[in-house]
Scaffold this active site. Structure first.
Site, PDB file in Angstrom:
ATOM      1  CG  HIS A  61       3.904  -0.149  -9.914  1.00 11.82           C
ATOM      2  ND1 HIS A  61       3.940   1.218 -10.008  1.00 11.82           N
ATOM      3  CD2 HIS A  61       2.601  -0.501  -9.971  1.00 11.82           C
ATOM      4  CE1 HIS A  61       2.706   1.689 -10.107  1.00 11.82           C
ATOM      5  NE2 HIS A  61       1.866   0.657 -10.096  1.00 11.82           N
TER       6      HIS A  61
ATOM      7  CG  HIS B 203       0.214  -4.471 -12.027  1.00 11.33           C
ATOM      8  ND1 HIS B 203      -0.566  -4.405 -10.901  1.00 11.33           N
ATOM      9  CD2 HIS B 203       0.532  -3.189 -12.334  1.00 11.33           C
ATOM     10  CE1 HIS B 203      -0.726  -3.146 -10.544  1.00 11.33           C
ATOM     11  NE2 HIS B 203      -0.061  -2.386 -11.409  1.00 11.33           N
TER      12      HIS B 203
ATOM     13  CG  ASP C  64      -1.874  -5.264  -6.060  1.00 14.54           C
ATOM     14  OD1 ASP C  64      -2.742  -4.839  -5.259  1.00 14.54           O
ATOM     15  OD2 ASP C  64      -1.529  -4.634  -7.069  1.00 14.54           O
TER      16      ASP C  64
END
Length: 146
Positions: free
Chosen positions: A95, A97, A31
């Site tokens: 998405h 994390h 990220d």
């Protein structure tokens, strides 16, 4: 592929990324705005706006890649926990994390921190009757899908 979608462009190698794991279904990369060092994203290579749109096989692959990353993160940073969660706040391309948790509140919503950063405040429970009602609403919607 959606040429306007930043994650589609990353998956198609039109934008750079610090890639960690890649196969035919998914791509994991760091990220750019991490919660903690090591914070990674896992995306499907095909464009699916929301996680409930994912084919089962792709969803399972994302989870398996998340587990691989979590094990590596635990070894690298010596953390007890690694968080795995889906969001869709900024980019409508599914998405997940994966975040090594150095502090118990690394991924905590502000709603839980009303008593300060060192405390953990549970939001008030709506009570048994309200929870029973909510469970019934969800079960009814699940039954419609069959």
């Amino acid at each position: 592929m959606d040429d306007k979608c930043i994650f589609c462009r990353i998956a198609d190698a039109k934008l750079p990324a610090h890639k960690l794991i890649e196969d035919d279904l998914v791509l994991a990369f760091l990220d750019l705005h991490p919660i903690r060092e090591g914070h990674a994203l896992i995306i499907p290579k095909q464009h699916y706006p929301w996680f409930e749109d994912l084919p089962d096989l792709t969803a399972a692959r994302m989870m398996a890649v998340g587990q691989q990353l979590a094990r590596a993160m635990k070894r690298e940073w010596g953390v007890e926990r690694v968080s795995f969660f889906y969001t869709g706040i900024h980019v409508p391309h599914t998405h997940a994390h994966v975040v090594p948790m150095s502090h118990r509140h690394d991924v905590t919503s502000a709603r839980y921190l009303e008593d300060g950063f060192e405390e953990f405040s549970l939001p008030p429970s709506p009570g048994g009757a309200a929870l029973t009602h909510t469970a019934g609403r969800i079960r009814a919607r699940l039954a419609e899908a069959c």
